[in-house]
Design a protein around this motif. Structure first.
Motif, PDB file in Angstrom:
ATOM      1  N   PHE A  91       0.857  -1.018  -0.067  1.00  0.00           N
ATOM      2  CA  PHE A  91      -0.003   0.001   0.051  1.00  0.00           C
ATOM      3  C   PHE A  91       0.946   1.362   0.080  1.00  0.00           C
ATOM      4  CE2 PHE A  91      -2.871  -2.798   2.149  1.00  0.00           C
ATOM      5  CZ  PHE A  91      -3.985  -2.698   1.246  1.00  0.00           C
ATOM      6  N   CYS A  92       0.254   1.993  -0.391  1.00  0.00           N
ATOM      7  CA  CYS A  92       1.007   3.704  -0.349  1.00  0.00           C
ATOM      8  C   CYS A  92      -0.025   4.772  -0.007  1.00  0.00           C
ATOM      9  CB  CYS A  92       1.323   4.126  -1.876  1.00  0.00           C
ATOM     10  SG  CYS A  92       2.635   3.029  -2.457  1.00  0.00           S
ATOM     11  N   GLY A  93       0.371   5.488   0.822  1.00  0.00           N
ATOM     12  CA  GLY A  93      -0.403   6.644   1.560  1.00  0.00           C
ATOM     13  C   GLY A  93      -0.146   8.034   1.158  1.00  0.00           C
ATOM     14  N   ILE A  94      -0.854   8.890   0.774  1.00  0.00           N
ATOM     15  CA  ILE A  94      -0.469  10.290   0.574  1.00  0.00           C
ATOM     16  C   ILE A  94      -1.486  11.240   1.026  1.00  0.00           C
ATOM     17  CG2 ILE A  94      -1.623  10.181  -1.685  1.00  0.00           C
ATOM     18  CD1 ILE A  94       0.641  12.001  -2.920  1.00  0.00           C
ATOM     19  N   GLY A  95      -1.359  12.462   1.558  1.00  0.00           N
ATOM     20  CA  GLY A  95      -2.381  13.460   1.888  1.00  0.00           C
ATOM     21  C   GLY A  95      -2.966  13.707   0.711  1.00  0.00           C
ATOM     22  N   ARG A  96      -4.141  13.793   1.013  1.00  0.00           N
ATOM     23  CA  ARG A  96      -5.331  14.265  -0.095  1.00  0.00           C
ATOM     24  C   ARG A  96      -4.806  15.612  -0.721  1.00  0.00           C
ATOM     25  NH1 ARG A  96     -10.135  13.341  -2.644  1.00  0.00           N
ATOM     26  NH2 ARG A  96     -11.071  15.428  -2.842  1.00  0.00           N
ATOM     27  N   LYS A  97      -4.431  16.455   0.538  1.00  0.00           N
ATOM     28  CA  LYS A  97      -4.224  17.858   0.152  1.00  0.00           C
ATOM     29  C   LYS A  97      -3.043  17.845  -0.830  1.00  0.00           C
ATOM     30  CE  LYS A  97      -3.307  22.318   1.809  1.00  0.00           C
ATOM     31  NZ  LYS A  97      -3.396  23.307   3.039  1.00  0.00           N
ATOM     32  N   ARG A  98      -2.074  17.027  -0.430  1.00  0.00           N
ATOM     33  CA  ARG A  98      -0.705  16.822  -1.353  1.00  0.00           C
ATOM     34  C   ARG A  98      -1.012  16.382  -2.727  1.00  0.00           C
ATOM     35  NH1 ARG A  98       3.582  18.647  -3.278  1.00  0.00           N
ATOM     36  NH2 ARG A  98       5.457  17.280  -3.416  1.00  0.00           N
ATOM     37  N   LEU A  99      -1.857  15.252  -2.692  1.00  0.00           N
ATOM     38  CA  LEU A  99      -2.206  14.781  -3.835  1.00  0.00           C
ATOM     39  C   LEU A  99      -2.836  15.766  -4.887  1.00  0.00           C
ATOM     40  CD1 LEU A  99      -2.711  12.488  -5.971  1.00  0.00           C
ATOM     41  CD2 LEU A  99      -4.767  11.847  -4.823  1.00  0.00           C
ATOM     42  N   PHE A 191       0.366   8.735   6.165  1.00  0.00           N
ATOM     43  CA  PHE A 191       0.460   9.385   4.557  1.00  0.00           C
ATOM     44  C   PHE A 191       1.531  10.328   4.456  1.00  0.00           C
ATOM     45  CE2 PHE A 191      -2.923  12.221   6.840  1.00  0.00           C
ATOM     46  CZ  PHE A 191      -2.444  13.477   6.448  1.00  0.00           C
ATOM     47  N   ASP A 192       2.017  10.867   5.640  1.00  0.00           N
ATOM     48  CA  ASP A 192       3.248  11.809   5.290  1.00  0.00           C
ATOM     49  C   ASP A 192       4.423  11.494   6.619  1.00  0.00           C
ATOM     50  OD1 ASP A 192       2.675  13.313   7.690  1.00  0.00           O
ATOM     51  OD2 ASP A 192       1.852  14.647   6.234  1.00  0.00           O
ATOM     52  N   ASP A 193       5.285  12.335   6.443  1.00  0.00           N
ATOM     53  CA  ASP A 193       6.439  12.053   7.684  1.00  0.00           C
ATOM     54  C   ASP A 193       6.019  11.985   9.113  1.00  0.00           C
ATOM     55  OD1 ASP A 193       8.103  11.596   5.864  1.00  0.00           O
ATOM     56  OD2 ASP A 193       8.970  13.559   5.791  1.00  0.00           O
ATOM     57  N   ASP A 194       4.864  12.861   9.166  1.00  0.00           N
ATOM     58  CA  ASP A 194       4.510  12.872  10.881  1.00  0.00           C
ATOM     59  C   ASP A 194       2.738  12.840  11.232  1.00  0.00           C
ATOM     60  OD1 ASP A 194       3.753  15.269   9.828  1.00  0.00           O
ATOM     61  OD2 ASP A 194       4.750  16.564  11.143  1.00  0.00           O
ATOM     62  N   THR A 195       2.122  12.420   9.950  1.00  0.00           N
ATOM     63  CA  THR A 195       0.738  12.372  10.299  1.00  0.00           C
ATOM     64  C   THR A 195       0.258  11.041   9.537  1.00  0.00           C
ATOM     65  OG1 THR A 195       0.902  15.126   9.610  1.00  0.00           O
ATOM     66  CG2 THR A 195      -1.406  13.855   9.645  1.00  0.00           C
TER      67      THR A 195
END
Length: 779
Positions: A91-99, A191-195
């Motif tokens: 799996f991969c996670g990314i912030g929706r805002k970042r995407l 989904f990111d370094d600290d969240t």
């Protein structure tokens, strides 16, 4: 081409940039109601496969997205003080805002026009050749053209709140907590370094009982922090839904399905402008399988590819887009529905031990099967197989293979089955005056030698008038009993399989032709009178009318069932099944579609159960106590106003109380108005409900065709046995073949066939090696 995308989520942005990338002369605009770089929500999840699709479509944006991803392989399941970990999930996670920021920047670089702070409720404001309605699950454009799209929005039962936390989870985490009001679950992933995303979910009834419907937003978040404190390590939960107040942050998931995806709007100068649904406006898939954003992006890819393949024929492109995507989306939505229902009914599985609870969760959608899970994490599956086998009373020797679930034994009363595979009852229409002969000896004998643990006769009728066709077998004369004894003796002497008899009465479906001469069609001559719970004509305008069975008829038929049960024991059968399904006589009492009686045998479900329970009690009294009796039911009539899976649970509970050992869970064939929803293992969810809500052992049937299916069903606790029909018609040795196919060598073959065992195993071993070679090369 002038293209307007209404909605600046992943679907609209990605489609816009793909179209501009394919043809820079296109005039492409994306209109979004929020401010630039403003969004709600936390992280979104992709699978490795989705990333591959993005790389193929636009490597540059894919690289930007990939560089912002947090990747993990592990799933942690916390339940009743235990943590079960499974790996290899990719799996991969990314912030929706970042995407969205990445996609917005890519759009700007390619010349896509981005228009913000514009809430579009009327597409008439835009003159375009193609309008994409990707304005979310509550799409205003979809509502405007609802007559065309014909949306179906199913609001699901659970309430959930989408929160975040600075606790860094190193695995996709599911945490379950039981409260005095019921079960709550958390879905968490970094989904990111600290969240991390932290979703809390619970059924509506539990949510209200806990008082969350009356709490402020802050109190609701504090409630969740206390409930899941041991997973948060002191980190608070955070909401970024600043626009919501009080309990409004808790929402119910809307499952969106549209019959049509394209509306053609007349243009002032002639012709039409297609208004095409995309993303959540077209369909939604529950967050528990993480596919909403995936579906949106893959919609964009497919439509862009379809237009590229039909550059001068937009209608053909749209037709291709819908034909491809509707199938793919339906498959994902079906999996998402299974997953959604699992989380809506955690209490159904709460009695499982943590090992089986975790396995059930991992395979809940039926997209991940036993062998698929083994490919991801062979160590986890092997350890789980050992745990399951030990519970079944067997262990494998050190250094040997673990035992797949389908090959573990199962005991009920005084009968032990060597594995979990049954040869399902299958009508053969080859008896003469109800007497079975050489055909049945060959048919049932071959399948008994083919590895199944239990072979069942086809429905064997308790009287001449109770036969479906003149070719159906009976158990009402000494000659019939003795003919059956010959077959039973063969099965017992030449195999280690057990053999069971299914007893039934055809009711309104009696006196018809054998299937190859016209299934359910009345006999051309020689029809006999038929009866049922109430007068009915199974095929309108074609079938005979049945008369309503009188009290005297019912007592006589009950005696016929008793006589047949006694004779089945005399013939040596190990197992008995009472057929109360598929519209036959006892089924006709159970279903409100066919039971319109006004006496004590009609009306409420308790009354409709009365006669089938009387027959069951009568045969249980004469059938030896050390031998089991199962009951086959139709768990779903597939007709509005008919029995539903809720009724099936109640029916199963009633038979359990009467002394039944197992429910054989089928569905349908009660009314020709039925509209079943077919699919792989499509009836297994009914067995799951019966087993885990009624608390009685269950047999799963229907479109189970591989060892992988059986292993998944048994391992997840969805059923205790699997009845295999058509695959056994095609291959009497289906069970032995499937063992070799999955590489399990611990199955005993008939000594006459042992020479074939090693050869078949080698053949399948070569096939597996050939299939794995390209995968290894790709790595």
């Amino acid at each position: 081409m002038r293209i307007v995308c209404i909605g600046g989520g992943p679907a609209g942005l990605y489609f816009g940039l793909l179209m501009k990338l394919r043809n820079p002369t296109y005039d492409v605009s994306v209109v979004e109601r929020n401010r630039p770089y403003d969004t709600f929500g936390w992280g979104v999840v992709f699978s490795d496969q989705t990333l591959d699709n993005l790389r193929a479509s636009d490597p540059q944006s894919a690289d930007m997205i990939l560089s912002a991803f947090n990747h993990w392989d592990d799933i942690d399941i916390h339940f009743r003080g235990r943590t079960i970990r499974s790996s290899g999930h990719g799996f991969c996670g990314i912030g929706r805002k970042r995407l969205l920021n990445i996609l917005q920047a890519r759009c700007e670089a390619l010349g896509v026009k981005l228009v913000f702070e514009t809430n579009v409720t009327n597409d008439d404001d835009y003159d375009a050749d193609l309008i994409i309605a990707c304005d979310g699950a509550n799409s205003a454009i979809r509502q405007k053209y609802a007559d065309t799209y014909q949306p179906d929005v199913d609001v699901r039962d659970c309430r959930f709140v989408w929160l975040g936390t600075h606790k860094r989870f190193d695995a996709f985490t599911f945490a379950f907590e039981q409260t005095e009001w019921g079960w709550f679950q958390a879905h968490a992933y970094r989904f990111d370094d600290d969240t991390s995303t932290f979703i809390v979910e619970t059924p509506e009834s539990v949510w209200r009982a806990a008082g969350l419907d009356e709490m402020s937003k802050e109190d609701g978040i504090a409630f969740c922090e206390r409930l899941f404190a041991k997973y948060l390590d002191g980190h608070p939960l955070i909401s970024n839904a600043t626009h919501l107040r009080g309990s409004a942050q808790w929402i119910r998931f809307p499952r969106v399905v549209n019959r049509q995806w394209v509306h053609r709007k007349p243009r002032a100068g002639g012709g039409f402008t297609p208004v095409v649904l995309m993303g959540d406006a077209a369909h939604t898939a529950h967050f528990s399988i993480g596919s909403g954003t995936k579906l949106a992006l893959e919609d964009a890819i497919e439509l862009a590819d379809s237009i590229g393949a039909h550059p001068h024929d937009l209608d053909a492109a749209l037709e291709h887009y819908v034909s491809v995507r509707s199938v793919d989306v339906l498959r994902i939505q079906n999996a998402a529905r299974n997953s959604t229902e699992w989380f809506e009914h955690v209490s159904r599985y709460a009695s499982f031990e943590p090992e089986q609870f975790a396995y059930s969760l991992l395979t809940r959608s039926q997209r991940i099967s036993h062998e698929n899970l083994r490919a991801r994490d062979a160590h986890y599956v092997s350890a789980y197989e050992d745990w399951l086998a030990t519970r079944a009373g067997v262990t494998h020797a050190s250094g040997t293979q673990s035992i797949p679930p389908m090959f573990t034994p199962y005991s009920v009363r005084g009968v032990t089955l060597k594995n979990r595979v049954i040869v399902s009852p299958m009508a053969q229409y080859s008896a003469v005056d109800g007497v079975v002969g050489d055909y049945h000896l060959a048919h049932l004998g071959a399948r008994a030698m083919g590895g199944a643990a239990l072979v069942m006769t086809e429905m064997t009728c308790v009287s001449s008038d109770g036969r479906i066709t003149p070719g159906c077998p009976g158990m009402y004369t000494p000659e019939q009993r003795d003919a059956w004894r010959r077959i039973v003796d063969f099965v017992h002497s030449m195999s280690d399989a057990k053999i069971g008899m299914q007893l039934g009465h055809a009711g309104a479906k009696a006196s018809t032709r054998v299937s190859w001469d016209g299934i359910d069609q009345p006999l051309p001559q020689g029809n006999w009178p038929i009866l049922s719970a109430s007068p009915q004509q199974y095929l309108a305008g074609v079938s005979q009318w049945s008369r309503e069975a009188s009290f005297a008829d019912l007592r006589e038929i009950e005696a016929q069932f008793v006589r047949a049960a006694v004779m089945a024991d005399e013939a040596g059968f190990d197992w008995l099944e009472l057929h109360c399904a598929h519209g036959y006589l006892l089924s006709s009492f159970l279903s409100p579609l066919t039971n319109h009686r006004t006496d004590e045998y009609g009306g409420t479900l308790a009354n409709r159960l009365r006669y089938p329970l009387e027959v069951f009690a009568a045969i249980r009294r004469v059938w030896p106590q050390h031998k089991p009796i199962s009951v086959r039911i139709s768990a779903h009539d597939w007709v509005e106003g008919g029995n539903t899976p809720d009724d099936a649970v109640e029916i199963a509970q009633a038979f359990k109380a009467a002394g039944a050992d197992m429910i054989d869970v089928s569905s349908g064939q009660v009314s020709k108005a039925e509209k079943p929803v077919y699919g792989r293992m499509f009836q297994t969810p009914f067995a799951d409900r019966v087993r885990n809500e009624a608390g009685i052992a269950a047999i799963a049937v229907g479109a189970i065709s591989e060892a992988d299916h059986v292993n998944s069903i048994i391992a997840a606790g969805r059923a205790d046995l699997c009845a295999i029909a058509r695959p056994h018609l095609a291959n009497p040795a289906w069970t032995l073949t499937e063992a070799a196919r999955i590489g399990y060598f611990g199955v005993a073959w008939p000594k006459q066939y042992t020479a074939a065992k090693a050869q078949l195993e080698r053949n399948f071993e070569r096939e597996r090696a050939q299939l794995s070679a390209p995968m290894e090369h790709a790595r």
